[in-house]
Design a protein around this motif. Sequence first.
Motif, short mmCIF file in Angstrom:
data_model
loop_
_atom_site.label_atom_id
_atom_site.label_comp_id
_atom_site.label_asym_id
_atom_site.label_seq_id
_atom_site.Cartn_x
_atom_site.Cartn_y
_atom_site.Cartn_z
N MET A 74 63.23 36.03 100.15
CA MET A 74 64.06 37.17 99.74
C MET A 74 63.90 37.50 98.27
N VAL A 78 64.60 45.85 99.82
CA VAL A 78 65.52 45.45 100.90
C VAL A 78 66.19 46.67 101.52
N LEU A 103 66.51 35.33 105.82
CA LEU A 103 66.42 36.37 104.80
C LEU A 103 67.64 37.29 104.84
N ASN A 128 70.89 37.88 101.85
CA ASN A 128 71.22 39.18 101.26
C ASN A 128 72.06 40.00 102.22
#
Length: 509
Positions: A363, A370, A404, A408
């Motif tokens: 990440m 993202v 991942l 986030n």
Amino acid sequence: MWKQLLSKIPRKSSKSDTSSGSLRGHGGSNGVPRGDGNQIQRTSSGNVLPSRATTVKRTASAIFPSSVVTSIEPLLTFKDVPAAEKQNLFLSKLSLCSVIFDFSDLNKNSEKEMKRQALLDLIDYVDSGTSKFTELIISSSCRMFAANLFRAFPPNNRTSTSSGETDEEEPMFDPAWPHLQLVYDLLLKFIESSSFDAKIGKKYVDHSFIVKLLDLFDSEDPRERDCLKTILHRIYGKFMVHRPFIRKAVNNVFYRFVFETDKHNGIAELLEVFGSVISGFALPLKEEHKIFLTKALLPLHKPKTLGVYLQQLTYCVTQFVEKEPKLANGVIKGLLKYWPITSSQKEVMFLSELEEVLEATNMVDLQDCVVPLFQRISLCVTNSHFQVAERALFLWNNDHVISLVSQNRQAIMPLIFPALERNIQCHWNQAVLNLTQNVKKMLSEMDPELYLACERRHEEDEENRKATEERRRMVWEHLETIASFQSVTGNTPVLVRPTITPSITAVIS
């Protein structure tokens, strides 16, 4: 005994005899050797032997100057001549093998078989590695390879509109393959041989030779492309001095395919070669290699025939990401740039490649992309094509992707939750509905508080959306009412509302 042995070796002819009996071979047309009416004789053991009159006439060729061609009978085997004469026999066989036949012509079968046998003898001799190749042998061999292999392909009148993983049309096979295959085998063994000196060979396996070899990758015969793939890999390994040029030349092939022709038969094979080349790149990666990734590999996602070479392309891209994870950000942005909007089949392919790229990174290297990445994934989740929606939801079955997302989740969950809710309310496919429920359950267990916050936010957004739609409807009704009381003058446009006719039963009653 010595007299019998020496009597088997034919005497050298004069230069005038050699030049007068030359074979008419060439590398660009379908020439056949002229036997001038002489018959080919066979021994009781089945070996093909020429008559005395044709001993000299079959040894010379337009490909080889008179200073190169020798008068050793090319149909003799290497076992039948002393070591001192084996080089001359090798040159004679090369001269014989430089004659090109028209395989659409059913005649000349004996001459074709004679060339085939000579090629087999050359392969066995090279494979044995009994002597060092001189510069004369190397130059003559390269001329023979060029005469047989470097040719113009007939125009391809077939159209391939399929973007699937395989082309539905049957491949075209070259009728001259019985000879081409042996020439390719000889070229491969010649380059691999320990008797082949790369310092001498680089003068003849030069840039022009490499470019013409790369042109052959456009052959419609998959057998030829497979041979070329192995040979190119060996040339890349043998000639370190040619490596930058080979990379540049392959770049040009990719550029021409993507930005000009949109047609090429050998992209998959070239990518397969470069998959192993990329795996050998030293760290840190050179700027040249990074440019190759961004300018050549990523644009290869654009053509409609992506499915033909997707597996090889994905391997090349993931090799870059595994070597230098920071490149993942640029790779994902490149995928988003070329993301197919109107092709569901290509969209499924992109999602598959995206999963492999995500597996090779973390990440930290994805912070810049993202939001646009998961915005695209959320659109795929709600896609009406069930295969696209399924493939996007299958991403959540990957443990690395889940990791991942978890790292986030504050940015990702608000993007994905509305898409999941929209699926449950509107999607028609039961399998997609089941997968959507599973993903919702996974997110709720990942962070219950954030999940509830996203749920409340979604409910508020839905209420605001409904209120906005109601206000818009009321405004239009008000405008229609005002317009109905305005007098019509000139060419003023009028909104005509359809009148509602009462039903027949209501009129009767």
